[in-house]
Design a protein around this motif. Structure first.
Motif, PDB file in Angstrom:
ATOM      1  N   VAL B 152       0.849  -1.199   0.000  1.00 64.33           N
ATOM      2  CA  VAL B 152       0.000   0.000   0.000  1.00 64.33           C
ATOM      3  C   VAL B 152       0.887   1.252   0.000  1.00 64.33           C
ATOM      4  O   VAL B 152       0.658   2.197  -0.754  1.00 64.33           O
ATOM      5  CB  VAL B 152      -0.940   0.015   1.233  1.00 64.33           C
ATOM      6  CG1 VAL B 152      -1.745   1.303   1.284  1.00 64.33           C
ATOM      7  CG2 VAL B 152      -1.866  -1.190   1.217  1.00 64.33           C
ATOM      8  N   ALA B 153       1.925   1.233   0.828  1.00 65.68           N
ATOM      9  CA  ALA B 153       2.842   2.377   0.908  1.00 65.68           C
ATOM     10  C   ALA B 153       3.575   2.555  -0.418  1.00 65.68           C
ATOM     11  O   ALA B 153       3.761   3.680  -0.897  1.00 65.68           O
ATOM     12  CB  ALA B 153       3.837   2.184   2.041  1.00 65.68           C
ATOM     13  N   ALA B 156       1.361   4.123  -3.029  1.00 70.21           N
ATOM     14  CA  ALA B 156       1.218   5.562  -2.774  1.00 70.21           C
ATOM     15  C   ALA B 156       2.480   6.286  -3.227  1.00 70.21           C
ATOM     16  O   ALA B 156       2.421   7.381  -3.802  1.00 70.21           O
ATOM     17  CB  ALA B 156       0.964   5.811  -1.291  1.00 70.21           C
ATOM     18  N   GLU B 157       3.615   5.670  -2.963  1.00 75.04           N
ATOM     19  CA  GLU B 157       4.902   6.250  -3.343  1.00 75.04           C
ATOM     20  C   GLU B 157       4.977   6.409  -4.863  1.00 75.04           C
ATOM     21  O   GLU B 157       5.383   7.448  -5.375  1.00 75.04           O
ATOM     22  CB  GLU B 157       6.008   5.324  -2.836  1.00 75.04           C
ATOM     23  CG  GLU B 157       7.377   5.935  -2.850  1.00 75.04           C
ATOM     24  CD  GLU B 157       8.440   4.961  -2.359  1.00 75.04           C
ATOM     25  OE1 GLU B 157       8.126   4.084  -1.517  1.00 75.04           O
ATOM     26  OE2 GLU B 157       9.565   5.063  -2.844  1.00 75.04           O
ATOM     27  N   ARG B 159       2.454   6.505  -7.030  1.00 77.51           N
ATOM     28  CA  ARG B 159       1.498   7.541  -7.475  1.00 77.51           C
ATOM     29  C   ARG B 159       2.111   8.923  -7.307  1.00 77.51           C
ATOM     30  O   ARG B 159       2.007   9.782  -8.166  1.00 77.51           O
ATOM     31  CB  ARG B 159       0.225   7.465  -6.617  1.00 77.51           C
ATOM     32  CG  ARG B 159      -0.838   6.526  -7.133  1.00 77.51           C
ATOM     33  CD  ARG B 159      -2.209   6.904  -6.577  1.00 77.51           C
ATOM     34  NE  ARG B 159      -2.220   7.070  -5.145  1.00 77.51           N
ATOM     35  CZ  ARG B 159      -2.392   6.080  -4.275  1.00 77.51           C
ATOM     36  NH1 ARG B 159      -2.567   4.852  -4.704  1.00 77.51           N
ATOM     37  NH2 ARG B 159      -2.402   6.314  -2.975  1.00 77.51           N
ATOM     38  N   GLU B 160       2.779   9.092  -6.170  1.00 79.39           N
ATOM     39  CA  GLU B 160       3.339  10.398  -5.845  1.00 79.39           C
ATOM     40  C   GLU B 160       4.490  10.749  -6.793  1.00 79.39           C
ATOM     41  O   GLU B 160       4.638  11.894  -7.202  1.00 79.39           O
ATOM     42  CB  GLU B 160       3.818  10.359  -4.394  1.00 79.39           C
ATOM     43  CG  GLU B 160       4.038  11.692  -3.757  1.00 79.39           C
ATOM     44  CD  GLU B 160       2.770  12.502  -3.565  1.00 79.39           C
ATOM     45  OE1 GLU B 160       1.657  11.951  -3.645  1.00 79.39           O
ATOM     46  OE2 GLU B 160       2.908  13.717  -3.357  1.00 79.39           O
ATOM     47  N   ARG B 161       5.284   9.752  -7.125  1.00 79.54           N
ATOM     48  CA  ARG B 161       6.409  10.003  -8.042  1.00 79.54           C
ATOM     49  C   ARG B 161       5.920  10.361  -9.437  1.00 79.54           C
ATOM     50  O   ARG B 161       6.555  11.117 -10.155  1.00 79.54           O
ATOM     51  CB  ARG B 161       7.309   8.770  -8.139  1.00 79.54           C
ATOM     52  CG  ARG B 161       8.168   8.578  -6.926  1.00 79.54           C
ATOM     53  CD  ARG B 161       9.347   7.674  -7.201  1.00 79.54           C
ATOM     54  NE  ARG B 161       9.879   7.175  -5.949  1.00 79.54           N
ATOM     55  CZ  ARG B 161      10.628   7.883  -5.111  1.00 79.54           C
ATOM     56  NH1 ARG B 161      10.961   9.131  -5.414  1.00 79.54           N
ATOM     57  NH2 ARG B 161      11.045   7.365  -3.980  1.00 79.54           N
ATOM     58  N   LEU B 163       3.439  11.977 -10.127  1.00 82.57           N
ATOM     59  CA  LEU B 163       2.715  13.238 -10.072  1.00 82.57           C
ATOM     60  C   LEU B 163       3.536  14.329 -10.762  1.00 82.57           C
ATOM     61  O   LEU B 163       4.361  14.988 -10.169  1.00 82.57           O
ATOM     62  CB  LEU B 163       2.515  13.549  -8.594  1.00 82.57           C
ATOM     63  CG  LEU B 163       1.734  14.719  -8.072  1.00 82.57           C
ATOM     64  CD1 LEU B 163       1.309  14.342  -6.680  1.00 82.57           C
ATOM     65  CD2 LEU B 163       2.558  15.972  -8.025  1.00 82.57           C
ATOM     66  N   GLU B 189      -8.321  11.849  -1.263  1.00 83.36           N
ATOM     67  CA  GLU B 189      -7.110  11.091  -1.505  1.00 83.36           C
ATOM     68  C   GLU B 189      -6.131  11.867  -2.396  1.00 83.36           C
ATOM     69  O   GLU B 189      -4.926  11.796  -2.224  1.00 83.36           O
ATOM     70  CB  GLU B 189      -7.476   9.760  -2.172  1.00 83.36           C
ATOM     71  CG  GLU B 189      -6.352   8.761  -2.153  1.00 83.36           C
ATOM     72  CD  GLU B 189      -6.687   7.525  -2.971  1.00 83.36           C
ATOM     73  OE1 GLU B 189      -5.760   6.948  -3.558  1.00 83.36           O
ATOM     74  OE2 GLU B 189      -7.878   7.155  -3.030  1.00 83.36           O
TER      75      GLU B 189
END
Lengths: 116, 317
Positions: B152-153, B156-157, B159-161, B163, B189
């Motif tokens: 899960v982490a 998220a990581e 997705r964030e990268r 961005l 989210e």
């Protein structure tokens, strides 16, 4: 004052970001209200909070916070951990309540902001 | 103080418990088990089993004949055999014959229950035809849960990268660069993604960090407003050589009384929003404070358009 020294004062545990603990902490912002955090004038601040949501990390990122301490045994959610990794924000957990955490960091030469 | 190791247990938050129990009910034994099982036959010696345990660093070996589990030998059995000088005996003479097994299709929660009830640390896993397909231990379960949480982490990581500013790659900086982001109602989210992407873009341009922070905060407040209060809309950042102009345009329902909305502490946000740390009625005043120019147009039943500008050369303290 570094994030590491604050961590030791707070008997905190690192969730993520061992490599960023030597970053300098200039001031502290303590709040459960992100709106208040977004209104602070402080720079390079350590954020103490009882909120454990991904928005805490987002707020810290946009404000250029040097680290987040989750108080009273809160643990950040997994997606917050992932975000923090990307933005280089160390996440710490302490069992102390927010007031006690603030007391331990008081008088250590951190900047005080008296503006209302 | 720092020299003494501190042992701490953190009180678990109810929401975290629910994530884990959800994972455990979804998980089947076959998702968690070790599929590559070390086995022995009833004809082998206990000594052979001892060697398997040593080489594979395991503490239990199912005894198999024609794919069927006919017994199990545990580390205790081996110690007893060594003690009594029976280590050269055939496995068949000392193995436990009534083996408790578990189906590969049952939930991990059930498997834990079963291990608890019987006092076993491991259970051989059978498929629906009764053949041995794996073995499950407490450790397999813990490791899988940790993996799943870390997954899960990592997502998220990732997705964030990813961005990145989604439109028009940064061109010649003498022109205007336009970055546009859709913002959906209640999409907490993704709250702040637009602001984060714009911040990144400004950093790449080498804009003063203090200026970037004012832009980021104002834009984040505006983005949160669209998520909380509107039916959804768009954030548009126009970046000129000397300034950035950000517009948040939503699809309604509009602000009946802008003067009231601008008052510090006035908010119509829901309890849910407040629990997340927003909705204190500080957003609009904060945007105004951070920006060099600020305009808002709205009416009941109409879209709201909020525009602010921040100059790259400081005009405000």
């Amino acid at each position: 004052m570094t994030v590491r020294e604050c961590m030791q004062r707070l008997e905190a545990e690192v969730v993520v970001g061992d490599e960023w603990l030597d970053r300098k902490v200039e001031s502290v912002a303590a709040s459960d209200l992100l709106s208040d955090v977004l209104a602070t004038h402080k720079h390079n601040f350590l954020l103490l909070t009882g909120l454990s949501t991904p928005q805490v990390v987002r707020t810290a990122e946009l404000m250029g916070s040097v680290g987040i301490v989750f108080c009273r045994g809160k643990y950040p959610p997994q997606d917050a951990i992932g975000m923090a990794k990307v933005h280089g924000i160390p996440l710490l957990c302490t069992r102390l309540q927010m007031f006690e955490a603030c007391c331990r960091l008081a008088g250590l030469g951190l900047e005080q902001d008296s503006t209302p | 103080m720092a020299d003494t190791p501190i042992v701490k247990t953190f009180p678990t938050e109810p929401q975290n418990i629910s994530i884990i129990s959800e994972l455990m009910y979804q998980l089947k034994v076959r998702d968690v088990m070790t599929a590559n099982v070390a086995t022995a036959t009833p004809q082998q010696r206990l000594r052979d089993v001892q060697h398997i345990m040593r080489d594979r660093k395991i503490s239990g070996v199912p005894i198999v004949e024609n794919g069927r589990v006919v017994g199990i030998v545990s580390l205790d059995d081996i110690i007893r055999a060594l003690d009594k000088g029976e280590i050269e005996l055939p496995v068949a003479e000392r193995m436990t014959r009534n083996v408790v097994t578990i189906g590969d299709n049952v939930s991990v929660v059930k498997a834990i229950d079963e291990m608890e009830k019987r006092g076993f640390g491991r259970l051989p896993v059978l498929n629906k035809d009764g053949y041995l397909v794996g073995i499950i231990t407490h450790w397999d379960i813990v490791r899988k849960l940790v993996d799943m949480l870390q997954e899960v982490a990592m997502q998220a990581e990732q997705r964030e990268r990813n961005l990145a500013p989604p439109t028009s790659p940064p061109t010649d900086h003498s022109e205007v660069t336009i970055l546009e982001f859709p913002v959906e109602k209640d999409d907490f989210e993704n709250a702040g993604r637009a602001s984060s992407a714009v911040k990144k873009h400004l950093q790449q341009r080498g804009i003063d960090p203090a200026i970037i922070r004012r832009v980021a905060v104002a834009m984040y407040e505006a983005e949160i407003n669209v998520i909380i209060h509107s039916y959804g809309g768009t954030m548009t950042a126009r970046i000129y050589p000397d300034r950035i102009e950000v517009t948040a345009l939503d699809r309604g329902p509009g602000i009946p009384n802008i003067e009231l909305a601008m008052k510090e502490g006035y908010s119509t946000a829901s309890d849910r929003v407040r629990e997340m740390g927003f909705g204190a009625g500080m957003g609009l005043p904060n945007i105004k404070r951070c920006a060099d120019t600020f305009e808002i147009e709205s009416a009941a039943g109409a879209p709201t358009r909020l525009t602010f500008t921040v100059y790259f050369v400081p005009r405000k303290q």
